[in-house]
Structures are given as C-alpha cells and as structure tokens.
Design an enzyme around this catalytic site. Structure first.
Site, PDB file in Angstrom:
ATOM      1  N   ASP A 329       0.818  -1.218   0.000  1.00  0.00           N
ATOM      2  CA  ASP A 329       0.000   0.000   0.000  1.00  0.00           C
ATOM      3  C   ASP A 329       0.851   1.268   0.000  1.00  0.00           C
ATOM      4  O   ASP A 329       2.034   1.243   0.352  1.00  0.00           O
ATOM      5  CB  ASP A 329      -0.875   0.039   1.258  1.00  0.00           C
ATOM      6  CG  ASP A 329      -1.965  -1.022   1.249  1.00  0.00           C
ATOM      7  OD1 ASP A 329      -1.955  -1.889   0.353  1.00  0.00           O
ATOM      8  OD2 ASP A 329      -2.820  -0.981   2.149  1.00  0.00           O
ATOM      9  N   ASP A 330       0.190   2.349  -0.353  1.00  0.00           N
ATOM     10  CA  ASP A 330       0.670   3.734  -0.147  1.00  0.00           C
ATOM     11  C   ASP A 330       1.680   4.224  -1.180  1.00  0.00           C
ATOM     12  O   ASP A 330       2.074   5.375  -1.164  1.00  0.00           O
ATOM     13  CB  ASP A 330       1.290   3.951   1.247  1.00  0.00           C
ATOM     14  CG  ASP A 330       0.276   3.788   2.368  1.00  0.00           C
ATOM     15  OD1 ASP A 330      -0.893   3.491   2.067  1.00  0.00           O
ATOM     16  OD2 ASP A 330       0.658   3.952   3.530  1.00  0.00           O
ATOM     17  N   HIS A 379      -6.152   3.054  -3.769  1.00  0.00           N
ATOM     18  CA  HIS A 379      -5.987   3.329  -2.330  1.00  0.00           C
ATOM     19  C   HIS A 379      -6.309   4.793  -2.033  1.00  0.00           C
ATOM     20  O   HIS A 379      -5.795   5.371  -1.079  1.00  0.00           O
ATOM     21  CB  HIS A 379      -4.555   2.973  -1.912  1.00  0.00           C
ATOM     22  CG  HIS A 379      -4.354   2.774  -0.434  1.00  0.00           C
ATOM     23  ND1 HIS A 379      -5.237   2.080   0.363  1.00  0.00           N
ATOM     24  CD2 HIS A 379      -3.356   3.189   0.401  1.00  0.00           C
ATOM     25  CE1 HIS A 379      -4.789   2.071   1.610  1.00  0.00           C
ATOM     26  NE2 HIS A 379      -3.659   2.752   1.671  1.00  0.00           N
ATOM     27  N   HIS A 383      -5.414   9.578   0.765  1.00  0.00           N
ATOM     28  CA  HIS A 383      -5.280   8.704   1.921  1.00  0.00           C
ATOM     29  C   HIS A 383      -6.041   9.212   3.141  1.00  0.00           C
ATOM     30  O   HIS A 383      -5.590   9.087   4.271  1.00  0.00           O
ATOM     31  CB  HIS A 383      -3.794   8.501   2.276  1.00  0.00           C
ATOM     32  CG  HIS A 383      -3.507   7.198   2.966  1.00  0.00           C
ATOM     33  ND1 HIS A 383      -3.626   7.046   4.325  1.00  0.00           N
ATOM     34  CD2 HIS A 383      -3.118   5.995   2.503  1.00  0.00           C
ATOM     35  CE1 HIS A 383      -3.308   5.801   4.659  1.00  0.00           C
ATOM     36  NE2 HIS A 383      -3.005   5.150   3.564  1.00  0.00           N
ATOM     37  N   HIS A 470       3.754  -2.274   3.054  1.00  0.00           N
ATOM     38  CA  HIS A 470       3.797  -0.928   2.470  1.00  0.00           C
ATOM     39  C   HIS A 470       5.107  -0.740   1.728  1.00  0.00           C
ATOM     40  O   HIS A 470       6.178  -0.855   2.349  1.00  0.00           O
ATOM     41  CB  HIS A 470       3.654   0.130   3.576  1.00  0.00           C
ATOM     42  CG  HIS A 470       2.367   0.024   4.335  1.00  0.00           C
ATOM     43  ND1 HIS A 470       2.189  -0.885   5.343  1.00  0.00           N
ATOM     44  CD2 HIS A 470       1.204   0.700   4.208  1.00  0.00           C
ATOM     45  CE1 HIS A 470       0.945  -0.768   5.812  1.00  0.00           C
ATOM     46  NE2 HIS A 470       0.325   0.189   5.148  1.00  0.00           N
TER      47      HIS A 470
HETATM   48 NI    NI Z   1      -2.429   3.110   3.354  1.00  0.00          NI
END
Ligand code: NI
Length: 519
Positions: A329-330, A379, A383, A470
């Site tokens: 993620d991210d 995503h 955020h 991540h």
């Molecule tokens: Ni995230």
C-alpha cells in the site's frame, strides 16, 4: 460550540527538529525529474485592487481560497521539486511534503511543522478526544504557492479529525533555494516592531469580520500568523486555521493586508518572497498538487492501450493451489523499483494499492508494476479515512485515483482498499468495487525492521492469506527477498488479489479479507 483556540500545540512551534524516522526517507527522495507540467490556469481569484488594509476576503472553498494560490512549476531551477509521502499507520497519520535534490533544508522545514502537528494530535488523542465511535486521523498535504528561482512558497494543509468533526490548519513556509534558507512568516519582517505591526493589522482586520468571534482578535497572537501568501498585486493574504477565530462553518478565514501597509514592513527576504508570490501563476484546480509534480520521465511514457479492463492474468486455481497474495500500500515510492526487481526474481505476482496523488510522480514505476503482471488497486487520492468524508468526498477520492491510473494504464483498477482499512456500508457501496482488506498484518509501519517484517509475514502465512505491507518503507522492501525465499520453500504460489479471489467471484461493495485454501 467553540473549539479550543490552541487547536494544535502552537507554543512549541520551531522548538523541535524532525525525528530520525521522519527524515529516513528524505535522503532517498533526491530524484531528479526531466520535465514539468505546464500551467493549467492563470485565474487569480484574489482581489488585487483592494486598498483597504482591513479588508476581509470572503471565505471560499480551499481549492480556490485566495490564501491558497496554487502554482505550477516553471521550467527553471525548481524542476526537480517533488512530493514525497509517509505514514504512521498505527496513529492514522499520513503526510506529504515537497523535496528537492540537494536541498535537505526544504524537507526539514516542512517536517518540523508536520512533526508539531503530529505531536499535538497525539497529545489530543491522549486526552481521550477520540473516545467516540469515529476514529482519529491526521492528514497533511502540501500545495505550492510560489515557485521561482529566487523563492518557493509551500502551504501545508493539515486536516485533523478527533472523533466529532474535523478541522483544517494551515502553515506556509518560504524557501530561498540559492541561500538554502527556509523562512517562517516572522523571518520575512525587518524586526520585532514591524512583526508586531503585522499582528496589529491582522487584529484590526479580524475585528471587522462579521463571522469572527468578537473576543477572538484579543486572543490572537503571533503564532496565528503562520500562513501568509500574496496576491498578484502584492497584498498579503493571512489565513487562519479553522475553529480558531470563527465557527467551523465559516471555514478558514482569510484577511487581506494591503500592499501599501505590508511592503514597508518586509525585509530583503520578505520582499523576495513577496515578488515570487506575486508572480505565482495560480490555479483553481483542487489543492491536490497533482498538477504541480512532474512525472518521472514523461518522454518515455507510451500511449495507453485501448483495453478498458486489466490484462487477463494466468489462471491459478487457488481452491487447489496453495496461494498467497502479497499486497503493498501507499506507493509507488522511491523503493518500489527495487521491490519489483525482487518480485521478478521469484516470478512472484503482487498487488499494489496505489495512492492517486503519487501517480504523476511515479508514472514509470506504476507502468512497470502493471507491465510485470502485478495488479493495481485503488488506495484513494490523499489517503483520508473515508468514513469521515461526505459521499461526494468519498467518490472524489476514488474516482480521481481511478482516472489517474486509467490515464497511465488504459484501464481502471478493479479493487479498492480504503486507507487504514476504515470503511462503512456507505463507503463499500460507493467503491463500486470489491473492497479488499487483509488477514495478515506485518505491522511493517511499526517495526521498520526487515527481520521483524519477515517474521510476521512467514508466521502469519497460510493458504489464501492476504498480507498487508507498504512499499514506501525501505525496511519492508528489504524484507521481501527473505519472505519470498521462505514461502516459496513452503510451496506457496504468489498471486494477485484478483487471482486469489477469482473462484469467489468477488462482488462490488463486498469486503474480502482472505481467499480460499485447498481442501
Ligand atoms: Ni495506506
């Protein structure tokens, strides 16, 4: 109801340096870009003819607030200005800042402000402000308000949510690239007397504002004057945090300090940044900074294929095969290319839940992820914790990200992972996609330790698992070779989430946190 005036702990401003963990990503952010985005608009919304030093600017939505001119980069010395992002997932903190190769001072100045916000937020949480059903959150996004060879203006917007409603705070920093010098508002004024004069002008302007609490101007001190920008006529635009001087419904009040009053107060640096601010080409685009950031290598970006759907992936029957889905993620971020190398060595497929505001910055990386058979998921754009947003806000977060990815890959992501795994029936419905959570959390954001990440992943692994990691943390990327080695040794097949869930026929609006296992 009036919020505490000291919304974030302002008293400690300038008192700390960024913690080591905050600077960990800075050194690696020195990536040089090859071109930049052309200005998309020159619509300056500020009233440049205003000569009343106590004039009030009517609050307008942040995207077009006169206190927040958003500029695009000129193709000059600042072409390598980038945004970087980081998160503290345990505390639901996500933040972005601008970085520039060879200018660590620029990142450090922003991270100092951000760290103040984080510690104020953590303190407020410690006081039990988030004891309600809603979950707390801190989200910081930067907007460029000026960019010339002489001076760069960066306005940081912090959105804080503590359980009842959210509030936005603003802080504008100025940076002189030639001097390697970061400046706070006070540093723009000749001495204590002219700085005090600005405070006096601000109080006068606030006292005439119909929406400002009558007793607010008396409470206002110099710590409130931390977000000064300029319109094209050189008037000062002072922006106040939400809830500090007016009711929340008013938003963030902006007052105008007339150029004639302001100019004599400014020192040499102050005049320099004012000139830069005046020449800023403003944009009415959403303050996402998406138009601000150059892509990695636009010259090599090829036209997206015509396909409206992702390329079909190999048929792995995870009801028969021992499958595991690694998810990252991210990103994309500075370590993602290294991760792709590792995944390629093991012919392992993974799923990347991409933050939309990173797409411009890491276009090439995103293309490589897709080209090498990995799945791209949504995503959100900035955020934010989705259950705290309006329905339109949720849709904007998802659609802007989907569009950004689609513009690069030619197809939209099929899966959504809400930030922090925070969702609701309404959010699930608004995704129009399967909602993917996880059942193995490596806690990589917490340990920042490769050995610990390996241990969590390998210990938690099971057939059908969806593993959360991540790719914005180097420690995570460094853990992946060992994870792949050990789990391949145990006979796992590394598949995308869509491959894992294929036999379940995943449906829009339904939450999935694990996949099938062989009987
Ligand atoms: Ni995230």
């Amino acid at each position: 109801m009036r919020r505490p005036v000291q919304w974030f702990s302002r008293a400690r401003k300038h008192s700390t340096r960024p913690a080591a963990w905050m600077l960990a990503g800075v050194a690696s952010s020195a990536l040089i870009l090859t071109s930049c985005t052309a200005p998309t608009s020159t619509d300056n919304t500020a009233d440049s003819s205003n000569s009343d030093s106590a004039a009030i600017t009517t609050p307008v939505p942040i995207a077009t607030a006169p206190g927040a001119p958003e500029t695009t980069l000129s193709s000059t010395a600042n072409a390598e200005l980038n945004t970087e992002s980081a998160s503290l997932n345990d505390a639901r903190v996500f933040y972005r800042w601008f970085s520039m190769a060879g200018h660590a001072e620029l990142s450090e100045a922003q991270l100092r402000v951000i760290e103040e916000w984080i510690s104020g937020y953590q303190e407020a949480r410690g006081e039990g402000d988030d004891s309600g059903v809603a979950t707390p959150e801190l989200n910081v996004q930067p907007v460029l308000t000026a960019s010339t060879e002489e001076a760069i203006g960066i306005r940081l917007e912090a959105f804080e949510f503590l359980g009842a409603s959210g509030a936005a705070s603003y802080h504008t920093l100025w940076y002189l690239p030639q001097e390697h010098q970061a400046l706070e508002t006070k540093d723009l004024f000749t001495d204590d007397a002219t700085w005090a004069k600005l405070l006096e002008l601000a109080k006068t302007a606030l006292s005439k504002h119909p929406d400002v609490f009558p007793d607010a101007p008396a409470d206002v001190d110099e710590t409130y004057l931390d977000s000064l920008n300029f319109d094209s006529a050189g008037n000062g635009l002072l922006e106040f945090d939400e809830y500090t001087v007016a009711a929340g419904a008013v938003g963030a009040p902006v007052i105008t300090i007339a150029a004639a009053d302001l100019e004599p107060l400014l020192n040499k640096a102050g005049k320099k940044v004012r000139t830069a601010g005046m020449s800023a080409e403003t944009s009415t685009q959403a303050a996402s900074s998406s138009s601000v950031v150059s892509s990695e290598a636009p010259g090599t970006v090829t036209a997206p294929p015509d396909a409206a759907a992702p390329p079909s992936q190999s048929n792995v029957d995870c009801a028969v095969t021992k499958c595991i889905a690694l998810t990252f993620d991210d990103g994309p971020g500075p370590y993602t290319q290294q991760l792709l190398d590792t995944l390629g060595e093991y012919n392992a497929k993974a799923t990347f839940f991409v933050v939309g505001s990173n797409v411009d910055r890491y276009t090439e990386t995103l293309m490589r992820e897709a080209a090498e058979g990995h799945e791209i998921g949504n995503h959100t754009w900035s955020h934010r914790s989705l259950p705290t947003l309006s329905e339109d806000g949720v849709s904007d977060e998802l659609e802007s990200t989907s569009d950004a990815i689609s513009n690069v890959l030619g197809y939209a992501p099929q899966l959504v992972r809400p930030p922090y795994g925070a969702t609701s029936p309404t959010v699930n419905q608004l995704t129009h996609s399967p909602v993917v959570l996880w059942d193995v959390d490596t806690l990589d954001w917490k340990s920042r330790n490769a050995a610990a990440v390996v241990d969590e992943a390998v210990t938690g692994a099971h057939a059908g698992a969806i593993v959360l990691m991540h790719d914005i943390h180097s420690s995570t990327v460094n853990a992946v070779p060992e994870i792949l080695k050990q789990l391949s040794g145990q006979g796992y097949e590394f598949v995308t989430v869509s491959q894992l869930l294929a036999s379940k026929n995943p449906a829009a609006g339904v939450v999935y946190s694990t996949g099938p296992a062989p009987k």
